[in-house]
Write a protein that holds these residues in place. Structure first.
Motif, PDB file in Angstrom:
ATOM      1  N   ILE A   1      18.513   5.053  11.249  1.00 51.76           N
ATOM      2  CA  ILE A   1      18.572   6.375  10.623  1.00 51.76           C
ATOM      3  C   ILE A   1      19.088   6.294   9.177  1.00 51.76           C
ATOM      4  N   LYS A   2      20.082   5.446   8.955  1.00 52.66           N
ATOM      5  CA  LYS A   2      20.735   5.296   7.652  1.00 52.66           C
ATOM      6  C   LYS A   2      21.263   6.633   7.114  1.00 52.66           C
ATOM      7  N   PRO A   3      22.155   7.283   7.872  1.00 52.52           N
ATOM      8  CA  PRO A   3      22.677   8.574   7.420  1.00 52.52           C
ATOM      9  C   PRO A   3      23.681   8.413   6.277  1.00 52.52           C
ATOM     10  N   LYS A   4      23.782   9.430   5.449  1.00 49.50           N
ATOM     11  CA  LYS A   4      24.847   9.471   4.436  1.00 49.50           C
ATOM     12  C   LYS A   4      26.177   9.738   5.132  1.00 49.50           C
ATOM     13  N   ALA A   5      26.123  10.550   6.166  1.00 46.67           N
ATOM     14  CA  ALA A   5      27.309  10.861   6.971  1.00 46.67           C
ATOM     15  C   ALA A   5      26.850  11.283   8.361  1.00 46.67           C
ATOM     16  N   ILE A   6      27.630  10.925   9.355  1.00 47.45           N
ATOM     17  CA  ILE A   6      27.370  11.366  10.723  1.00 47.45           C
ATOM     18  C   ILE A   6      28.208  12.611  10.971  1.00 47.45           C
ATOM     19  N   LEU A   7      27.604  13.630  11.540  1.00 53.53           N
ATOM     20  CA  LEU A   7      28.331  14.841  11.898  1.00 53.53           C
ATOM     21  C   LEU A   7      28.771  14.792  13.358  1.00 53.53           C
ATOM     22  N   ARG A   8      27.848  14.431  14.237  1.00 54.57           N
ATOM     23  CA  ARG A   8      28.186  14.253  15.647  1.00 54.57           C
ATOM     24  C   ARG A   8      27.048  13.504  16.339  1.00 54.57           C
ATOM     25  N   ILE A   9      27.402  12.874  17.455  1.00 57.55           N
ATOM     26  CA  ILE A   9      26.411  12.220  18.319  1.00 57.55           C
ATOM     27  C   ILE A   9      26.817  12.543  19.752  1.00 57.55           C
ATOM     28  N   THR A  10      25.882  13.112  20.490  1.00 53.89           N
ATOM     29  CA  THR A  10      26.173  13.554  21.850  1.00 53.89           C
ATOM     30  C   THR A  10      25.013  13.199  22.775  1.00 53.89           C
ATOM     31  N   ALA A  11      25.335  12.665  23.945  1.00 59.00           N
ATOM     32  CA  ALA A  11      24.335  12.512  25.003  1.00 59.00           C
ATOM     33  C   ALA A  11      24.339  13.799  25.806  1.00 59.00           C
ATOM     34  N   ASN A  12      23.148  14.257  26.196  1.00 55.37           N
ATOM     35  CA  ASN A  12      23.004  15.483  26.968  1.00 55.37           C
ATOM     36  C   ASN A  12      22.300  15.185  28.289  1.00 55.37           C
ATOM     37  N   LEU A  13      22.740  15.856  29.315  1.00 56.41           N
ATOM     38  CA  LEU A  13      22.093  15.795  30.627  1.00 56.41           C
ATOM     39  C   LEU A  13      21.909  17.232  31.115  1.00 56.41           C
ATOM     40  N   TYR A  14      20.636  17.656  31.175  1.00 57.54           N
ATOM     41  CA  TYR A  14      20.278  18.980  31.669  1.00 57.54           C
ATOM     42  C   TYR A  14      19.759  18.809  33.101  1.00 57.54           C
TER      43      TYR A  14
END
Length: 159
Positions: free
Chosen positions: A71-84
Motif C-alpha cells: 500500500i505504501k501509506p503516508k500514515a496508517i489511521l487504523r487496521i481492523t479485521a471484521n467478521l460478519y
C-alpha cells in the motif's frame, strides 16, 4: 478515484497463511454491538484491531507488514479485521464514511461469499484475496452473507 478492484492482491501462499490465521478458532475477535453506527439496531459484528491510536494494537500486526509495504501509506489511521456472521437474508448495514476528511480504504476479502461492500450504487462482492481500494470518505456500507458461516475481511484506513 471512487474505487478500484484488484483481484489476487496478495501473494497466493502468503494469503493462504493469513487466511488460515484469521479464520482460525484461536484468532481473537471481539463483539461490537452495532455496525457503522452505534444506534439501537439488531446489527452486530466481531472485530480485531491490529492498529489504532497511532500504534500497533495486536500481536498479529507484524503479519500485515508486507501488505502495508504494498500500500505504501503516508500514515496508517487504523487496521481492523471484521467478521460478519451469516444471516438468513443478505443485510446491508447503514451507509457511512470512515473519517470526515480525505482518506483511503482498502478492504481485503479473506473469504468468498455472497456478501460484499456497497460503494455508492455499486455492489462489490467479497472474493478471497480481492482488494477494494476506495476513497473512504465516499458513503459506503458492508453486508452480511447468507452462503458461508461468516464474511471475513481486513479493513485498512490510511492517508
Amino acid at each position: 478515484m471512487i474505487y478500484k478492484v484488484v483481484k489476487n492482491f496478495y501473494d497466493k501462499d502468503k494469503f493462504k497463511e493469513l487466511q488460515k490465521i484469521i479464520q482460525s478458532s484461536d484468532f481473537p475477535f471481539y463483539f461490537n454491538d452495532g455496525v457503522a453506527d452505534y444506534e439501537k439496531s439488531n446489527d452486530f459484528y466481531f472485530t480485531h484491531s491490529f492498529y489504532k491510536d497511532n500504534k500497533p494494537n495486536s500481536n498479529y500486526y507484524e503479519m500485515l507488514l508486507p501488505i502495508i509495504n504494498i500500500i505504501k501509506p503516508k500514515a496508517i489511521l487504523r487496521i481492523t479485521a471484521n467478521l460478519y456472521p451469516r444471516t438468513e437474508k443478505l443485510h446491508h448495514h447503514k451507509k457511512h464514511i470512515d473519517y470526515n476528511y480525505k482518506n483511503y480504504g482498502l478492504i481485503l476479502s479473506i473469504n468468498t461469499c455472497d456478501g460484499g461492500t456497497q460503494i455508492g450504487d455499486k455492489f462489490i462482492p467479497s472474493i478471497e484475496n480481492q482488494a477494494v481500494i476506495f476513497d473512504a470518505d465516499t458513503p459506503h456500507n458492508s453486508t452480511t452473507c447468507t452462503n458461508q458461516k461468516g464474511r471475513w475481511n481486513i479493513n485498512f484506513n490510511y492517508l
